[in-house]
Design a protein around this motif. Structure first.
Motif, PDB file in Angstrom:
ATOM      1  N   ASP A   1       0.834  -1.206   0.000  1.00 37.08           N
ATOM      2  CA  ASP A   1       0.000   0.000   0.000  1.00 37.08           C
ATOM      3  C   ASP A   1       0.872   1.260   0.000  1.00 37.08           C
ATOM      4  O   ASP A   1       0.525   2.271  -0.610  1.00 37.08           O
ATOM      5  CB  ASP A   1      -0.901   0.009   1.238  1.00 37.08           C
ATOM      6  CG  ASP A   1      -2.102  -0.905   1.035  1.00 37.08           C
ATOM      7  OD1 ASP A   1      -2.301  -1.393  -0.104  1.00 37.08           O
ATOM      8  OD2 ASP A   1      -2.824  -1.142   2.029  1.00 37.08           O
TER       9      ASP A   1
ATOM     10  N   LYS B   1       1.748   2.085  -3.545  1.00 37.70           N
ATOM     11  CA  LYS B   1       0.634   2.725  -4.281  1.00 37.70           C
ATOM     12  C   LYS B   1       0.479   4.164  -3.802  1.00 37.70           C
ATOM     13  O   LYS B   1       0.214   5.077  -4.567  1.00 37.70           O
ATOM     14  CB  LYS B   1      -0.669   1.957  -4.033  1.00 37.70           C
ATOM     15  CG  LYS B   1      -0.757   0.677  -4.828  1.00 37.70           C
ATOM     16  CD  LYS B   1      -2.143   0.053  -4.690  1.00 37.70           C
ATOM     17  CE  LYS B   1      -2.034  -1.455  -4.817  1.00 37.70           C
ATOM     18  NZ  LYS B   1      -2.718  -2.214  -3.772  1.00 37.70           N
TER      19      LYS B   1
ATOM     20  N   GLU C   1       0.790   7.657  -6.048  1.00 30.23           N
ATOM     21  CA  GLU C   1      -0.298   8.620  -6.149  1.00 30.23           C
ATOM     22  C   GLU C   1       0.141  10.002  -5.634  1.00 30.23           C
ATOM     23  O   GLU C   1      -0.237  11.038  -6.190  1.00 30.23           O
ATOM     24  CB  GLU C   1      -1.499   8.122  -5.355  1.00 30.23           C
ATOM     25  CG  GLU C   1      -2.756   8.865  -5.751  1.00 30.23           C
ATOM     26  CD  GLU C   1      -3.951   8.431  -4.943  1.00 30.23           C
ATOM     27  OE1 GLU C   1      -4.187   7.204  -4.856  1.00 30.23           O
ATOM     28  OE2 GLU C   1      -4.632   9.324  -4.401  1.00 30.23           O
TER      29      GLU C   1
ATOM     30  N   PRO D   1      -4.092   3.865   0.328  1.00 31.19           N
ATOM     31  CA  PRO D   1      -5.069   3.108  -0.455  1.00 31.19           C
ATOM     32  C   PRO D   1      -6.112   2.459   0.462  1.00 31.19           C
ATOM     33  O   PRO D   1      -5.783   2.064   1.581  1.00 31.19           O
ATOM     34  CB  PRO D   1      -4.222   2.038  -1.141  1.00 31.19           C
ATOM     35  CG  PRO D   1      -2.839   2.573  -1.155  1.00 31.19           C
ATOM     36  CD  PRO D   1      -2.703   3.459   0.032  1.00 31.19           C
ATOM     37  N   ASN D   2      -7.308   2.389  -0.024  1.00 31.21           N
ATOM     38  CA  ASN D   2      -8.424   1.768   0.700  1.00 31.21           C
ATOM     39  C   ASN D   2      -8.750   2.427   2.036  1.00 31.21           C
ATOM     40  O   ASN D   2      -9.289   1.792   2.929  1.00 31.21           O
ATOM     41  CB  ASN D   2      -8.169   0.267   0.955  1.00 31.21           C
ATOM     42  CG  ASN D   2      -7.738  -0.428  -0.304  1.00 31.21           C
ATOM     43  OD1 ASN D   2      -8.327  -0.205  -1.362  1.00 31.21           O
ATOM     44  ND2 ASN D   2      -6.693  -1.233  -0.216  1.00 31.21           N
ATOM     45  N   THR D   3      -8.362   3.659   2.192  1.00 31.94           N
ATOM     46  CA  THR D   3      -8.810   4.344   3.405  1.00 31.94           C
ATOM     47  C   THR D   3      -9.606   5.571   2.972  1.00 31.94           C
ATOM     48  O   THR D   3      -9.490   6.029   1.834  1.00 31.94           O
ATOM     49  CB  THR D   3      -7.635   4.827   4.293  1.00 31.94           C
ATOM     50  OG1 THR D   3      -6.813   5.678   3.505  1.00 31.94           O
ATOM     51  CG2 THR D   3      -6.844   3.672   4.846  1.00 31.94           C
ATOM     52  N   GLN D   4     -10.412   6.032   3.901  1.00 30.10           N
ATOM     53  CA  GLN D   4     -11.225   7.209   3.583  1.00 30.10           C
ATOM     54  C   GLN D   4     -10.872   8.333   4.524  1.00 30.10           C
ATOM     55  O   GLN D   4     -10.376   8.081   5.624  1.00 30.10           O
ATOM     56  CB  GLN D   4     -12.685   6.829   3.753  1.00 30.10           C
ATOM     57  CG  GLN D   4     -13.027   5.788   2.726  1.00 30.10           C
ATOM     58  CD  GLN D   4     -14.499   5.690   2.473  1.00 30.10           C
ATOM     59  OE1 GLN D   4     -15.301   5.985   3.356  1.00 30.10           O
ATOM     60  NE2 GLN D   4     -14.828   5.263   1.283  1.00 30.10           N
TER      61      GLN D   4
END
Ligand code: GLA
Length: 718
Positions: free
Chosen positions: A593, A596, A600, A679-682
């Motif tokens: 992660d 990634k 980004e 990634p995959n967190t808000q």
């Protein structure tokens, strides 16, 4: 007495140096001497310039009082304090009395240049005072030229860039001390009667212990958003000295200059001694505005390609050190491409054959690739970079030599060292005598040869790790007093030749971390390396300090493994508020992660370059005053902004306050989006994605901090 003085000053010839915000007013006394009568906020009524009189104590020329605030106080006359200029004339006389001869002004890029000529009436000595006032940016740049026509050389022993006087009830100086991996450490003191001197005598890595800039708070210590503040900095990549002297009537004189230490300078008739530029700006609303003045000015008028683009990069120093070869570099170039950066930057360790550069004990001076390590030479590296799809940049340290080098064997006379004493080495190296034109040719040749043979080399990192030790110039022989100064001028001659021949070549100024950061070198360099300290916590402090004087665009900041216990996100977010780069082994990250995330983050940063590098910076929460830190950038059209929020070491249950942004358009609606998320967190902030007026964001603010150590949040506002 005061009355006659007033009428005298009303009729006196007046010289004004003005920006849109500031006035520096000088008047010629009846005896032809030039005095500063005002420095402060711009006066609105033209007639008021005529009205300003000297204070009675500041009246001058013996006739009225004992002394004044002479614009260029010289040695040996009735001024009792530190002079700006001191000359020992050919006949041994050490006094100089300068009389006003005239003024001319001309338009220059961004402003107006005023040139005042002063002359001694008994000796054929001339001092020309130059001021360039940049109206919109509210920056003034000042320097002087000293020349003479005496029968034999004179000796200069004070040669300040300018001399400025301030009048306030109290003065607070914030200066910045420094060391390797500890750049830009602020310290604030109240200036009291007498002198405070900030100086350096390190020669080359001149700013290693003292930064060439300061903040002056008038009446109270400088604050971010209120109060009268002066930011000043000298453009001299060598020994400098700032003298702050509070006199007997509470006036403060500020004298920025080359350090006269061991530098009694012999000036021949017909030669001109040009001082470095002193750059300053004033603000009546605190440091924040003053910094933006400098940032705008620097980008527009001073920094090499200041309005141009900047490249992201992957460097290999922290990753490989000296341990690499052609194959491993080709892999790193592919990593750079995959990460999404523009360039791969090869650091130290690529050169020398008789004494290969395996560590820092040998090789400096022999700028030929180590064939055993890099069989295809620089052309092979350029080729591999091209194949990978990135640009190629290279590290050099061309002002230095290791005694274990062919250069040293061939040219011991090019090296600064004592003929009759033991040699002291700093990092096993010595400094070349760049006052010698032959050495200038050689140093220029280091870059020129690489560029001639490899025109596609896209970037240089120019390092300078050693201060001058064993101070003795073989070239200057019996005239050692000129050496320190001519050495620095020699460096500029080299740099200006490089810039003239390769005007589009970006270069990073580095000096064992941030041992060199000044606005003269930045005429030739596009950016500088702030510090080898890339621990994200420490970096926040360093970047905060340096941002007061330099735009983010010039401040190189690389993600490394210093303090690798902190998250990669925190480290990347810290670097993203400056000129982003990486110096880290990416291999172990692949597929994670973290990987990634950095890809980004690079894409985000590249997209946001116009805001971060060319927008206006607002420092919001200081790490020096809080367990958190925040700053925001706003594009010039105010349509786009980025907010960086960092949590350093919050206390348990510490109350979290909202952060009010600055510089937005109050009437515009901004959508706030948290970016640089793992990634995959808000986003944890429920306002994420919502619209707010600029007014709300600046008055009510947002909750952007949290309680966790070493965390960060980045928000984009559109
Ligand atoms: C200096 C620089 C580093 C690196 C090394 C190489 O210390 O600050 O970034 O380039 O030199 O020797």
């Amino acid at each position: 007495m005061a009355v006659s003085l007033a009428s005298a000053t009303m009729n006196a010839q007046t010289v004004r140096v003005s920006t849109d915000k500031t006035d520096l007013v000088m008047k010629v006394s009846p005896k032809g001497r030039l005095y500063q009568v005002y420095l402060g906020d711009k006066l609105n009524n033209a007639a008021d310039y005529d009205r300003i009189t000297w204070n009675t104590y500041a009246a001058s020329d013996g006739a009225v009082s004992t002394r004044g605030h002479e614009v260029c106080a010289a040695s040996g006359n009735e001024d009792y304090f530190e002079p700006a200029v001191a000359i020992t004339h050919a006949d041994g006389n050490m006094t100089t009395y300068l009389r006003y001869k005239g003024v001319e002004t001309k338009a220059v890029d961004g402003g107006t240049e005023t040139i005042i000529t002063l002359q001694d009436d008994k000796y054929p000595d001339t001092v020309k005072l130059h001021y360039v006032a940049y109206n919109k940016e509210n920056v003034i740049k000042a320097w002087s030229e000293i020349s003479h026509n005496e029968k034999s050389p004179v000796t200069l022993w004070r040669y300040s860039s300018t001399m400025l006087y301030f009048n306030a009830p109290k003065y607070y100086l914030t200066s910045y001390h420094s060391d390797w991996a500890k750049e830009g450490q602020p310290e604030t003191v109240q200036l009291t009667a007498g002198k405070k001197i900030i100086d350096t005598k390190l020669g080359t890595r001149a700013a290693m212990h003292t930064e060439p800039f300061f903040e002056l708070g008038l009446n109270e210590p400088a604050k971010e958003n209120e109060g009268n503040v002066v930011l000043g900095t000298i453009g001299w990549t060598g020994n400098f000295r700032f003298t702050f002297e509070v006199d007997n009537v509470g006036g403060l004189r500020v004298i920025p200059a080359i350090n006269p230490y061991a530098s009694d300078y012999k000036l021949r008739a017909g030669e001109t001694f040009t001082t470095p530029e002193f750059i300053f700006t004033t603000s009546s609303t605190g440091t924040s505005q003053a910094s933006r003045n400098l940032h705008d000015w620097a980008r527009r008028y001073q920094v090499n390609m200041g309005m141009g683009d900047r490249m992201t990069l992957l460097n290999n120093w922290e990753n490989t050190g000296f341990d690499f070869n052609q194959k491993s570099l080709a892999e790193l170039m592919k990593d750079a491409k995959d990460l999404g950066v523009d360039m791969f930057l090869l650091d130290d360790g690529w050169f020398a054959n008789k004494y290969p550069r395996k560590d820092d004990h040998a090789g400096l001076g022999d700028w030929e690739v180590t064939h055993s390590k890099l069989p295809d030479g620089i052309p092979g590296l350029v080729r591999d970079a091209k194949a990978a799809g990135v640009k190629f940049g290279i590290w050099v340290e061309p002002e230095m030599v290791n005694p274990k080098s062919e250069l040293f064997e061939k040219h011991p006379d090019w090296v600064i060292q004592q003929p009759n004493r033991d040699t002291y080495y700093y990092r096993n190296q010595l400094v070349l005598d760049i006052s010698n034109p032959k050495v200038q040719d050689y140093v220029f040749g280091v870059v020129d040869r690489i560029m001639t043979e490899n025109p596609e080399v896209a970037y240089f990192k120019w390092d300078c790790n050693s201060p001058i030790t064993n101070i003795y110039s073989p070239y200057h022989k019996g005239n050692q007093g000129n050496f320190y100064i001519d050495h620095v001028r020699g460096i500029y001659k080299v740099m200006s030749r490089i810039k003239a021949k390769y005007p589009k070549l970006p270069m990073m100024l580095c000096s064992g971390g941030g041992g060199r950061m000044d606005y003269e070198a930045l005429k030739y360099f596009t950016e500088f390396w702030c510090s080898d300290d890339t621990d994200p916590y420490e970096r926040l402090y360093i970047q905060w300090s340096l941002s007061k004087f330099f735009p983010a665009k010039t401040m190189g900041s690389h993600v490394t493994n210093w303090n690798k216990n902190t998250s990669l996100k925190f480290r990347t977010d810290v670097c993203s508020s400056c000129k982003l780069g990486f110096d880290i082994d990416l291999k172990p990250l692949k597929g994670t992660d973290d990987y990634k995330f950095v890809q980004e983050a690079v894409a985000n940063w590249t997209r946001l370059k116009p805001v971060i590098l060319d927008g206006d910076q607002y420092r919001l929460v200081s790490p020096y005053e809080s367990a958190h830190s925040a700053l925001n950038y706003v594009s010039k059209d105010k349509a786009h902004a980025v907010l960086f929020a960092y949590n350093l070491h919050p206390r348990y249950k510490e109350p979290l306050t909202r952060v009010c942004l600055q510089g937005l358009d109050p009437n515009r609606q901004y959508t706030v989006t948290e970016i640089n998320l793992m990634p995959n967190t808000q986003s944890a902030f429920d306002y994420n994605g919502q619209q707010f007026s600029g007014d709300y964001l600046m008055k009510v603010g947002l909750e952007v901090f949290d309680q966790k150590d070493g965390t960060s949040h980045v928000f984009e506002l559109k």
